[in-house]
Design an enzyme around this catalytic site. Structure first.
Site, PDB file in Angstrom:
ATOM      1  N   CYS A 223       0.820  -1.224   0.000  1.00  0.00           N
ATOM      2  CA  CYS A 223       0.000   0.000   0.000  1.00  0.00           C
ATOM      3  C   CYS A 223       0.850   1.269   0.000  1.00  0.00           C
ATOM      4  CB  CYS A 223      -0.945  -0.007   1.188  1.00  0.00           C
ATOM      5  SG  CYS A 223      -2.054  -1.429   1.154  1.00  0.00           S
TER       6      CYS A 223
ATOM      7  N   HIS B 267      -3.312   6.996   3.293  1.00  0.00           N
ATOM      8  CA  HIS B 267      -3.776   5.725   2.718  1.00  0.00           C
ATOM      9  C   HIS B 267      -5.123   5.341   3.332  1.00  0.00           C
ATOM     10  CE1 HIS B 267      -4.122   1.677   1.459  1.00  0.00           C
ATOM     11  NE2 HIS B 267      -3.786   1.141   2.619  1.00  0.00           N
TER      12      HIS B 267
ATOM     13  N   ASN C 106     -10.419   0.120   0.690  1.00  0.00           N
ATOM     14  CA  ASN C 106      -8.959   0.099   0.634  1.00  0.00           C
ATOM     15  C   ASN C 106      -8.553  -0.410  -0.751  1.00  0.00           C
ATOM     16  OD1 ASN C 106      -6.234  -0.425   0.855  1.00  0.00           O
ATOM     17  ND2 ASN C 106      -6.367  -1.391   2.869  1.00  0.00           N
TER      18      ASN C 106
HETATM   19  O1  UT7 Z   1      -3.820  -1.595   3.687  1.00  0.00           O
HETATM   20  C1  UT7 Z   1      -2.881  -2.212   4.545  1.00  0.00           C
HETATM   21  C2  UT7 Z   1      -3.071  -1.752   5.922  1.00  0.00           C
HETATM   22  N1  UT7 Z   1      -4.283  -2.299   6.461  1.00  0.00           N
HETATM   23  C3  UT7 Z   1      -4.751  -1.801   7.574  1.00  0.00           C
HETATM   24  O2  UT7 Z   1      -4.190  -0.854   8.060  1.00  0.00           O
HETATM   25  C4  UT7 Z   1      -5.958  -2.459   8.218  1.00  0.00           C
HETATM   26  C5  UT7 Z   1      -5.814  -2.355   9.705  1.00  0.00           C
HETATM   27  N2  UT7 Z   1      -6.828  -3.024  10.483  1.00  0.00           N
HETATM   28  C6  UT7 Z   1      -8.140  -2.683  10.483  1.00  0.00           C
HETATM   29  O3  UT7 Z   1      -8.565  -1.832   9.745  1.00  0.00           O
HETATM   30  C7  UT7 Z   1      -9.036  -3.340  11.480  1.00  0.00           C
HETATM   31  O4  UT7 Z   1      -8.263  -4.081  12.397  1.00  0.00           O
HETATM   32  C8  UT7 Z   1     -10.108  -4.280  10.853  1.00  0.00           C
HETATM   33  C9  UT7 Z   1     -11.150  -3.465  10.136  1.00  0.00           C
HETATM   34  C10 UT7 Z   1      -9.437  -5.247   9.891  1.00  0.00           C
HETATM   35  C11 UT7 Z   1     -10.822  -5.052  11.949  1.00  0.00           C
HETATM   36  O5  UT7 Z   1     -11.393  -4.142  12.904  1.00  0.00           O
HETATM   37  P1  UT7 Z   1     -11.115  -4.366  14.461  1.00  0.00           P
HETATM   38  O6  UT7 Z   1     -11.874  -3.326  15.153  1.00  0.00           O
HETATM   39  O7  UT7 Z   1      -9.636  -4.390  14.669  1.00  0.00           O
HETATM   40  O8  UT7 Z   1     -11.780  -5.761  14.704  1.00  0.00           O
HETATM   41  P2  UT7 Z   1     -11.117  -7.081  15.262  1.00  0.00           P
HETATM   42  O9  UT7 Z   1     -10.246  -7.713  14.216  1.00  0.00           O
HETATM   43  O10 UT7 Z   1     -10.523  -6.807  16.584  1.00  0.00           O
HETATM   44  O11 UT7 Z   1     -12.420  -7.954  15.417  1.00  0.00           O
HETATM   45  C12 UT7 Z   1     -13.453  -7.614  16.350  1.00  0.00           C
HETATM   46  C13 UT7 Z   1     -14.610  -8.584  16.168  1.00  0.00           C
HETATM   47  C14 UT7 Z   1     -14.146 -10.030  16.119  1.00  0.00           C
HETATM   48  O12 UT7 Z   1     -15.111 -10.825  16.797  1.00  0.00           O
HETATM   49  P3  UT7 Z   1     -14.854 -11.315  18.313  1.00  0.00           P
HETATM   50  O13 UT7 Z   1     -13.607 -12.106  18.248  1.00  0.00           O
HETATM   51  O14 UT7 Z   1     -14.713 -10.046  19.101  1.00  0.00           O
HETATM   52  O15 UT7 Z   1     -16.089 -12.098  18.590  1.00  0.00           O
HETATM   53  C15 UT7 Z   1     -14.151 -10.358  14.657  1.00  0.00           C
HETATM   54  O16 UT7 Z   1     -14.371 -11.736  14.414  1.00  0.00           O
HETATM   55  O17 UT7 Z   1     -15.251  -8.340  14.909  1.00  0.00           O
HETATM   56  C16 UT7 Z   1     -15.345  -9.557  14.194  1.00  0.00           C
HETATM   57  N3  UT7 Z   1     -15.319  -9.246  12.765  1.00  0.00           N
HETATM   58  C17 UT7 Z   1     -16.447  -8.956  12.081  1.00  0.00           C
HETATM   59  N4  UT7 Z   1     -17.736  -8.882  12.447  1.00  0.00           N
HETATM   60  C18 UT7 Z   1     -18.646  -8.559  11.511  1.00  0.00           C
HETATM   61  C19 UT7 Z   1     -14.271  -9.163  11.934  1.00  0.00           C
HETATM   62  N5  UT7 Z   1     -14.674  -8.839  10.684  1.00  0.00           N
HETATM   63  C20 UT7 Z   1     -16.018  -8.708  10.764  1.00  0.00           C
HETATM   64  C21 UT7 Z   1     -17.012  -8.379   9.820  1.00  0.00           C
HETATM   65  N6  UT7 Z   1     -18.294  -8.308  10.241  1.00  0.00           N
HETATM   66  N7  UT7 Z   1     -16.733  -8.108   8.531  1.00  0.00           N
END
Ligand code: UT7
Length: 335
Positions: free
Chosen positions: A111, A256, A286
Site C-alpha cells: 500500500c 492511505h 482500501n
Molecule cells: O492496507 C494495509 C493496511 N491495512 C490496515 O491498516 C488495516 C488495519 N486493520 C483494520 O482496519 C481493522 O483491524 C479491521 C477493520 C481489519 C478489523 O477491525 P477491528 O476493530 O480491529 O476488529 P477485530 O479484528 O478486533 O475484530 C473484532 C470482532 C471479532 O469478533 P470477536 O472475536 O470479538 O467475537 C471479529 O471476528 O469483529 C469480528 N469481525 C467482524 N464482524 C462482523 C471481523 N470482521 C467482521 C465483519 N463483520 N466483517
C-alpha cells in the site's frame, strides 16, 4: 538538479459495485459493522476475468490526457496484484497506451507503493535518466482476498490512479518533496499471501507444501492497525520537517485509505481537523497501491483539493513498508 513535478492526474474505478448489504447477504457481517469499524459503504470491483492492467491502462490514459498529451519515457506500475507473476505488468500497460518500447517496470511496496514510486520517479528525473515518468498505482485486490473471509473481503476494492511527472524546478507547484520511506521486515508476517512466491514453490516433502487456502491474503488486522497509526504519524512529521513546514501549514492530509478509524487516529495524532483531511474510503474502500493517486484525482475533481494547497501524503502497508511526502497541488485539470 531537476525535481519531479506533477503535470497530470487521473484515476479509474471499475463500474461493478459491491455494497455492504451485498456482502451481508452472503456473509456473517452487517452494513452497520462495516460502516462503524471501517468507514466503508461500497467498493468497486473488476469483472470476473478482469485484471490490474485493465484498470491501470485507463488511469494512465487519463493522466496523460490531463498532462495535455505527450508520452512518457518510463512507466512505473506500483502494484501487489500484477496480472501474472511473470512477466511484469508495466510493459504491457506501456504497450496498450501506445508508448512503444519505453522503459517499464513493476514496483512492489504494497500500500506504500505509490510513495516508493514517487521516490523512484524523482530519482530517474533528478539523474536525467527520464524527462517524463508515468507513475501508476493499481491493484485488483479483490482477486486475492478469500471471498468467504469476512475479516478481509469487506475491506478491499479495485482501482487505479496515475500521475504524469515531468522534470521541473523544486519551487514549482506540483514539485514532489523527497519522500520519507521506511520498512520493518521483522513484521513481514502481519500482512501476507503465503503461497505463490519462491518459498512456496521450492520442492520439499509433502508436509511443507502450501495449504490451498494460502493463495489468499491474510492480515492480523488489530496489530496492523496499531503500526499503521504509529508509522504514518511519524513519517508525516518527518516529511513536513524535511519540507521546512510546520504541521499547521498543511492544507490537506491525504493518508492511505485503509480504515476511517486509522485516518481519524492519524489526524488526531497530528492535530488535523476533519476539514483538512481528504477521504474517499466510503466510496472505494482500501484500494492498496491505488489508494493515494485515486484519492488525489477524486479530491481534485470534487474540489476538496485545489491548486495551491499544501499537501501531506502518507501510506502504510505490507512489508511492513511506509512513507510520507509533501507537495503543493498544481493547477491541473483531472483526466
Ligand atoms: O492496507 C494495509 C493496511 N491495512 C490496515 O491498516 C488495516 C488495519 N486493520 C483494520 O482496519 C481493522 O483491524 C479491521 C477493520 C481489519 C478489523 O477491525 P477491528 O476493530 O480491529 O476488529 P477485530 O479484528 O478486533 O475484530 C473484532 C470482532 C471479532 O469478533 P470477536 O472475536 O470479538 O467475537 C471479529 O471476528 O469483529 C469480528 N469481525 C467482524 N464482524 C462482523 C471481523 N470482521 C467482521 C465483519 N463483520 N466483517
Amino acid at each position: 538538479m531537476k525535481s519531479a513535478v506533477i503535470a497530470g492526474v487521473g484515476s479509474y474505478l471499475p463500474p461493478r459495485l459491491v455494497t455492504n448489504d451485498d456482502l451481508a447477504a452472503r456473509l456473517d457481517t452487517s452494513d452497520e459493522w462495516i460502516r462503524t469499524r471501517t468507514g466503508m459503504s461500497v467498493r468497486h470491483v473488476v469483472e470476473p476475468g478482469g485484471a490490474t492492467s485493465d484498470l491501470a491502462v485507463e488511469a494512465g490514459r487519463r493522466a496523460l490526457e490531463s498532462a495535455g498529451g505527450g508520452g512518457a519515457d518510463v512507466v512505473v506500475l506500483a502494484t501487489t496484484t500484477p496480472d501474472r507473476q511473470v512477466p511484469p505488468t508495466a510493459p504491457e500497460i506501456a504497450s496498450r497506451l501506445g508508448l512503444g518500447t519505453v522503459a517499464a517496470f513493476d514496483l512492489s511496496a504494497a500500500c506504500a507503493g505509490f510513495l516508493y514510486g514517487l521516490a523512484g520517479a524523482a530519482g530517474l528525473i533528478a539523474t536525467g535518466a527520464a524527462e517524463r515518468v508515468l507513475l501508476i498505482g493499481a491493484d485488483a485486490f479483490t482477486t486475492m482476498v478469500d471471498p468467504d473471509d469476512r475479516g478481509t473481503v469487506v475491506l478491499f476494492g479495485d482501482a487505479a490512479g496515475a500521475v504524469l511527472l515531468r522534470a521541473g524546478e523544486a519551487a514549482e507547484p506540483g514539485a514532489v518533496g523527497l519522500p520519507v520511506l521506511g520498512s520493518d521486515g521483522s513484521l513481514a508476517d502481519l500482512i501476507q499471501v503465503p503461497a505463490g512466491g519462491s518459498r512456496s514453490r521450492s520442492s520439499g516433502p509433502p508436509s511443507k507444501q502450501p495449504d490451498p487456502m494460502d493463495v489468499y491474503f491474510k492480515m492480523n488486522g488489530r496489530e496492523t492497525f496499531r503500526h499503521a497509526v504509529q508509522r504514518m504519524s511519524q513519517a508525516s512529521r518527518e516529511a513536513v520537517e524535511r519540507a521546512g513546514w510546520e504541521l499547521g501549514d498543511v492544507d490537506r492530509l491525504g493518508a492511505h485509505q485503509a480504515n476511517l478509524r486509522i485516518l481519524a487516529a492519524v489526524a488526531d495524532e497530528l492535530g488535523f481537523e476533519p476539514e483538512r483531511q481528504l477521504t474517499n474510503i466510503a466510496e472505494v474502500g482500501n484500494t492498496a497501491a491505488a489508494s493515494l493517486p485515486t484519492l488525489l484525482a477524486m479530491s481534485a475533481a470534487d474540489g476538496s483539493l485545489r491548486a495551491g494547497h499544501r499537501v501531506l501524503l502518507t501510506a502504510f502497508g505490507g512489508g511492513l513498508s511506509w512513507g510520507a511526502a509533501t507537495l503543493t497541488w498544481p493547477d491541473v485539470v483531472v483526466g
